[in-house]
Write a protein that holds these residues in place. Structure first.
Motif, PDB file in Angstrom:
ATOM      1  N   GLY A   1       0.931  -1.253   0.061  1.00  0.00           N
ATOM      2  CA  GLY A   1      -0.026  -0.008  -0.133  1.00  0.00           C
ATOM      3  C   GLY A   1       1.029   1.219   0.068  1.00  0.00           C
ATOM      4  N   ARG A   2       0.031   2.437  -0.242  1.00  0.00           N
ATOM      5  CA  ARG A   2       0.833   3.664  -0.136  1.00  0.00           C
ATOM      6  C   ARG A   2       0.763   4.164   1.349  1.00  0.00           C
ATOM      7  NH1 ARG A   2      -2.245   7.147  -2.972  1.00  0.00           N
ATOM      8  NH2 ARG A   2      -3.605   5.865  -4.097  1.00  0.00           N
ATOM      9  N   LYS A   3       1.925   4.799   1.780  1.00  0.00           N
ATOM     10  CA  LYS A   3       1.728   5.368   3.117  1.00  0.00           C
ATOM     11  C   LYS A   3       1.053   6.515   3.184  1.00  0.00           C
ATOM     12  CE  LYS A   3       5.120   6.969   6.768  1.00  0.00           C
ATOM     13  NZ  LYS A   3       6.142   7.339   7.315  1.00  0.00           N
ATOM     14  N   VAL A   4       0.122   6.521   4.385  1.00  0.00           N
ATOM     15  CA  VAL A   4      -0.721   7.628   4.481  1.00  0.00           C
ATOM     16  C   VAL A   4      -0.002   8.789   5.581  1.00  0.00           C
ATOM     17  CG1 VAL A   4      -3.036   8.356   5.533  1.00  0.00           C
ATOM     18  CG2 VAL A   4      -2.809   6.237   4.342  1.00  0.00           C
ATOM     19  N   GLU A   5       0.250   9.682   5.038  1.00  0.00           N
ATOM     20  CA  GLU A   5       0.852  10.919   5.696  1.00  0.00           C
ATOM     21  C   GLU A   5      -0.170  11.982   6.026  1.00  0.00           C
ATOM     22  OE1 GLU A   5       4.163  12.133   3.130  1.00  0.00           O
ATOM     23  OE2 GLU A   5       5.333  10.244   3.914  1.00  0.00           O
ATOM     24  N   GLN A   6      -1.209  12.239   5.585  1.00  0.00           N
ATOM     25  CA  GLN A   6      -2.227  13.057   5.908  1.00  0.00           C
ATOM     26  C   GLN A   6      -3.588  12.523   5.592  1.00  0.00           C
ATOM     27  OE1 GLN A   6      -2.170  16.471   7.102  1.00  0.00           O
ATOM     28  NE2 GLN A   6      -4.376  15.891   7.449  1.00  0.00           N
ATOM     29  N   ALA A   7      -4.411  12.268   6.628  1.00  0.00           N
ATOM     30  CA  ALA A   7      -5.769  11.876   6.545  1.00  0.00           C
ATOM     31  C   ALA A   7      -7.052  12.637   6.581  1.00  0.00           C
ATOM     32  CB  ALA A   7      -5.817  10.737   7.537  1.00  0.00           C
ATOM     33  N   ALA A   8      -8.038  12.282   6.547  1.00  0.00           N
ATOM     34  CA  ALA A   8      -9.139  13.305   6.593  1.00  0.00           C
ATOM     35  C   ALA A   8     -10.345  12.491   7.191  1.00  0.00           C
ATOM     36  CB  ALA A   8      -9.642  14.059   5.624  1.00  0.00           C
TER      37      ALA A   8
ATOM     38  N   ASP B   1      -8.405  22.196   2.721  1.00  0.00           N
ATOM     39  CA  ASP B   1      -7.015  21.694   2.497  1.00  0.00           C
ATOM     40  C   ASP B   1      -7.257  20.230   1.940  1.00  0.00           C
ATOM     41  OD1 ASP B   1      -5.588  23.847   3.301  1.00  0.00           O
ATOM     42  OD2 ASP B   1      -6.331  23.391   5.429  1.00  0.00           O
ATOM     43  N   PHE B   2      -8.257  19.923   1.465  1.00  0.00           N
ATOM     44  CA  PHE B   2      -8.555  18.525   1.084  1.00  0.00           C
ATOM     45  C   PHE B   2      -7.598  17.984  -0.174  1.00  0.00           C
ATOM     46  CE2 PHE B   2     -11.575  17.898   4.562  1.00  0.00           C
ATOM     47  CZ  PHE B   2     -12.003  16.903   4.380  1.00  0.00           C
ATOM     48  N   GLY B   3      -7.163  19.051  -0.688  1.00  0.00           N
ATOM     49  CA  GLY B   3      -6.224  18.703  -2.221  1.00  0.00           C
ATOM     50  C   GLY B   3      -4.895  17.829  -1.686  1.00  0.00           C
ATOM     51  N   GLY B   4      -4.646  17.753  -0.422  1.00  0.00           N
ATOM     52  CA  GLY B   4      -3.339  17.279  -0.036  1.00  0.00           C
ATOM     53  C   GLY B   4      -3.376  15.762   0.614  1.00  0.00           C
ATOM     54  N   VAL B   5      -4.930  15.174   1.016  1.00  0.00           N
ATOM     55  CA  VAL B   5      -4.818  14.217   1.653  1.00  0.00           C
ATOM     56  C   VAL B   5      -4.718  13.113   0.985  1.00  0.00           C
ATOM     57  CG1 VAL B   5      -6.448  15.464   3.333  1.00  0.00           C
ATOM     58  CG2 VAL B   5      -7.311  14.127   1.475  1.00  0.00           C
TER      59      VAL B   5
ATOM     60  N   ALA C   1     -19.355  11.757  -3.547  1.00  0.00           N
ATOM     61  CA  ALA C   1     -19.487  12.459  -4.989  1.00  0.00           C
ATOM     62  C   ALA C   1     -18.607  13.996  -4.700  1.00  0.00           C
ATOM     63  CB  ALA C   1     -20.586  12.582  -5.744  1.00  0.00           C
ATOM     64  N   GLU C   2     -19.181  14.469  -3.473  1.00  0.00           N
ATOM     65  CA  GLU C   2     -18.699  16.053  -3.488  1.00  0.00           C
ATOM     66  C   GLU C   2     -17.032  15.953  -3.120  1.00  0.00           C
ATOM     67  OE1 GLU C   2     -21.294  18.883  -1.254  1.00  0.00           O
ATOM     68  OE2 GLU C   2     -20.404  18.183   0.450  1.00  0.00           O
ATOM     69  N   VAL C   3     -16.566  15.027  -1.957  1.00  0.00           N
ATOM     70  CA  VAL C   3     -15.297  14.933  -1.786  1.00  0.00           C
ATOM     71  C   VAL C   3     -14.237  14.534  -2.845  1.00  0.00           C
ATOM     72  CG1 VAL C   3     -15.168  12.670  -0.682  1.00  0.00           C
ATOM     73  CG2 VAL C   3     -13.812  14.432   0.338  1.00  0.00           C
ATOM     74  N   GLU C   4     -14.802  13.616  -3.762  1.00  0.00           N
ATOM     75  CA  GLU C   4     -13.986  12.969  -4.889  1.00  0.00           C
ATOM     76  C   GLU C   4     -13.654  14.078  -5.699  1.00  0.00           C
ATOM     77  OE1 GLU C   4     -14.270   9.068  -7.722  1.00  0.00           O
ATOM     78  OE2 GLU C   4     -15.844  10.593  -7.875  1.00  0.00           O
ATOM     79  N   ALA C   5     -14.452  14.999  -6.080  1.00  0.00           N
ATOM     80  CA  ALA C   5     -14.274  16.238  -6.913  1.00  0.00           C
ATOM     81  C   ALA C   5     -13.007  17.081  -6.404  1.00  0.00           C
ATOM     82  CB  ALA C   5     -15.492  17.024  -7.294  1.00  0.00           C
ATOM     83  N   LEU C   6     -12.807  16.922  -5.088  1.00  0.00           N
ATOM     84  CA  LEU C   6     -11.832  17.956  -4.583  1.00  0.00           C
ATOM     85  C   LEU C   6     -10.573  17.224  -4.081  1.00  0.00           C
ATOM     86  CD1 LEU C   6     -14.658  19.650  -2.237  1.00  0.00           C
ATOM     87  CD2 LEU C   6     -13.453  20.701  -4.372  1.00  0.00           C
ATOM     88  N   VAL C   7     -10.527  15.791  -4.190  1.00  0.00           N
ATOM     89  CA  VAL C   7      -9.200  15.450  -3.650  1.00  0.00           C
ATOM     90  C   VAL C   7      -8.308  15.080  -4.822  1.00  0.00           C
ATOM     91  CG1 VAL C   7     -10.102  14.577  -1.513  1.00  0.00           C
ATOM     92  CG2 VAL C   7     -10.260  13.043  -3.797  1.00  0.00           C
TER      93      VAL C   7
END
Length: 717
Positions: free
Chosen positions: A310-317, A389-393, A412-418
């Motif tokens: 997996g990829r390392k998670v450095e910033q979560a939301a 700040d969701f662009g970096g999660v 759907a809302e959050v998918e459009a912003l990440v």
């Protein structure tokens, strides 16, 4: 002087020999059959050697010795009680030979010295311990007792009271605690450990310490007169019996072994220990608890694979700041992973932050964290009312209300912003992952991440993959769960996923028993006596009657042949209709009042029996304990097998651990499939036939019939 696969012995300066544990091709030292044999050979080489004035025992690994090789227990414990006792006594001759060498000896404990590892250290005259090391006897947690002399040497060294507390408690102990009770003779920084051990042995060889008196103390009877003995054991046994409970016999057996051997010399005492060890080794409790330990190791190994893939998670939301969202945010932050907590209401954010703050305050109160550390953790949770700040999660966990329309909109809302590669996970307990994925443009990056309540306490996370979920998404979320200190179990999407799907047939069996005239109070009492932390009525109140009713509807739709809730009106339906939702509103099957600490205390409500009577067409009748257990447990076993047959879960180990970690299945019974092994599949099928008239819930699978005819087990010995 000696070289093996796990042990080497070399002569140092000044006539001091070093016996070093250094297991080849392994990161840790443990006592398997080969290592015990090599210790015997090393002891013989030392006894033959000339010019040796003293011995130090060391480890070349970061740990000293973690204990016995538990993977060998399965085959070893198949032998008769007498054979196991004889084996233990023969193995102890190896440790006796080290103890009886004609010169002083000292163990340098550099890391974990647990079980057999600590017993090895007790066989030498002295022990020096690194400040960072830990020692203890975890055997009772596996349903057994120490078998390499722990119940013999330790009480003679530290006194019966201290030995009972350590051995019956099964905990790991830090260096200061070990020094305080004289389990070790000195505590030094790790870098000075080896030199300290050498110096101590040199001084003993020079006559500055009476090492022979120390040795005689360990080999003679326990220094207790009749009155002291009566007071120590007369107090300890009932106290430990009460604390351990009737299902866990090992702690009491350990104390009885110490008591029986108190007046004996070392060799006679070791025979008593061997007999007690063998008695515990043959119990179903030891079988189940050792199985859980091995299953847990298997899950940890799988988790390592997910971490690599997996990829390392450095910033979560996390989306949604209720009790669940706050718990998820706390758990992420406390393990060092920064997290944004978003909600649409400031009040909800206050609630989520309040939940995290409350949990951190408890840690400070218990001395686990300093106020500064707690403040730093809290600062890793960033509450917000927008998606700024969701662009970096790397990962978003959706924990909004359990409503498919709301969830789809938010997803759907959050998918459009990440970022395109951000993994989105839904903390749903019942909504289909494939159904939710229809709202997304990148379903390969979407899956379920089902936490159990309360998040900070429950070890399990179900990672649920849908038809389109990518392997990378599965691995990343499983790795994130591991990084949060949780045990991930990867399951295939289906109504109820793994744990709820298996739990609700148990509730179905309970509902039918109530319909047929059973007393809800008797059922709770019998199932708690069986080993569940709470009976089914009490559990429904804790889960929430409304929540349970909703999940029941989802499962009824998914499995109408056996989980339909339309055939009769159930006791749960009646509670739901009367808005008796359980602990959340103070009344369900029981009434609840808060104590001074705000903990809900249950009391019997006379109205409950009246409400249940309204859905008991034939009135009440007496049920035996066996009937209650069978009517609730058989549907659970059958549904667990179905999940295995359908590939919802890959292995019996994962299925059983999901139940132990997710809903508190009695650990001493090992899980639904281990319990089926213990009862025997032929017996299970006979019981199913007895209740065949109750319908599909009690209908065994073809695979169960095949297993019975072939005499196979889910967990071969």
């Amino acid at each position: 002087m000696y070289q093996g696969q796990s042990i080497r012995v070399a002569l140092l300066d000044d006539g001091i020999a070093e016996l070093c544990f250094d297991r080849k091709d392994d990161a840790i030292n443990k006592f398997d059959a080969r290592t015990v044999q090599e210790l015997k050979e090393a002891g013989e080489a030392l006894a033959r050697a000339s010019g040796v004035r003293g011995l130090i025992v060391t480890s070349a690994k970061d740990v000293f010795i973690v204990g016995a090789d538990i993977t060998e227990f399965g085959a070893s414990f198949q032998r008769s009680e007498e054979e196991i006792a004889a084996w233990a006594y023969e193995a102890n001759k190896v440790f006796n030979a080290i103890e009886d060498l004609p010169f002083p000896s000292c163990t340098a404990i550099n890391g974990f010295a647990l079980g057999g590892g600590f017993e090895m250290a007790l066989a030498t005259d002295y022990r020096v311990m690194a400040t960072t090391a830990q020692v203890g006897f975890p055997e009772v947690k596996l349903g057994i007792i120490p078998g390499f002399g722990g119940t013999v040497r330790f009480p003679r060294l530290v006194g019966a009271d201290n030995a009972i507390e350590w051995i019956a408690g099964g905990e790991q102990n830090k260096a200061e605690a070990a020094l305080k009770i004289h389990a070790v003779d000195a505590v030094v920084p790790l870098e000075k450990l080896r030199d300290a051990a050498i110096r101590l042995v040199q001084q003993a060889a020079e006559g500055k310490y009476d090492w022979q008196a120390r040795r005689a103390q360990k080999k003679g009877p326990l220094k207790l007169d009749a009155i002291e003995s009566m007071m120590v054991f007369g107090t300890a046994i009932p106290f430990i019996q009460g604390k351990a409970g009737k299902h866990y016999p090992a702690p009491v057996e350990a104390v009885k072994s110490i008591q029986k051997a108190a007046s004996k010399s070392r060799d006679e005492a070791l025979k008593i220990e061997g007999s007690s060890f063998a008695k515990m080794a043959k119990t179903t409790v030891a079988d189940a608890l050792i199985g859980i330990f091995l299953n847990d190791q298997f899950l940890k190994k799988k988790a390592k694979g997910y971490i690599k893939a997996g990829r390392k998670v450095e910033q979560a939301a996390v989306l949604g700041a209720g009790i669940m969202g706050g718990g998820i945010a706390y758990q992420s932050a406390v393990k060092g992973i920064p997290i944004i907590m978003k909600d649409i209401a400031a009040k909800a954010l206050d609630l989520g932050m309040g939940e995290a703050n409350k949990l951190l305050a408890k840690q400070v109160e218990r001395g686990k964290l300093s106020p500064e550390q707690a403040g730093k953790i809290l600062s890793m949770i960033r509450p917000t009312l927008n998606y700024g700040d969701f662009g970096g999660v790397d990962v978003v966990v959706e924990a909004v209300v359990e409503n498919p329309k709301v969830k789809k909109t938010v997803l759907a809302e959050v998918e459009a912003l990440v970022k395109p590669q951000t993994i989105i996970a839904s903390n749903t307990s019942s909504i289909s992952i494939d159904e939710l994925a229809t709202a997304l443009k990148r379903p390969e990056n979407f899956l379920g991440m089902h936490f159990f309540n309360p998040v900070h306490r429950m070890p399990l996370v179900e990672v649920i993959y849908g038809e389109k979920t990518s392997k990378e998404a599965i691995a990343t979320i499983a790795a994130y769960a591991s990084a949060m200190g949780k045990t991930p179990i990867v399951v295939k999407n289906c109504p109820g996923f793994l744990v709820n799907r298996i739990l609700f047939p148990y509730f179905g069996g309970w509902s039918m028993a109530l319909r047929d005239g059973a007393d809800y109070l008797q059922i709770d009492k019998v199932m708690e006596s069986f080993g569940w932390p709470m009976g089914p009525a009490y559990l429904q109140d804790v889960v929430g009657i409304d929540t349970s009713h909703h999940v029941g509807d989802v499962l009824a739709e998914g499995y109408p042949d056996r989980m339909s809730n339309k055939e009769f009106k159930s006791a749960l339906d009646v509670m739901y209709e009367h808005k008796r939702y359980g602990q959340k509103n103070g009344v369900g099957f029981y009434k609840y009042q808060e104590d001074k600490k705000g903990k809900p205390i249950k009391t019997v409500d006379p109205q409950t029996a009246e409400l249940i009577a309204s859905v008991q067409p034939k009135g009440q009748r007496d049920f035996s304990e066996e009937e209650i257990i069978d009517r609730l447990m058989l549907p659970m076993i059958i549904e667990t097998v179905r999940c295995l047959d359908e590939g919802i879960v890959e292995t019996p180990a994962e299925a059983d651990m999901g139940l132990v970690y997710g809903i508190g299945f009695p650990p001493f019974r090992g899980g639904a499939l281990k319990y089926a092994d213990t009862v025997g599949m032929k017996t299970i099928l006979d019981k199913c036939a007895k209740y065949a008239a109750l319908g599909k819930l009690y209908e065994p699978t073809a695979s169960m019939k095949k297993m019975a005819s072939e005499g196979r087990l889910f967990f071969p010995k």
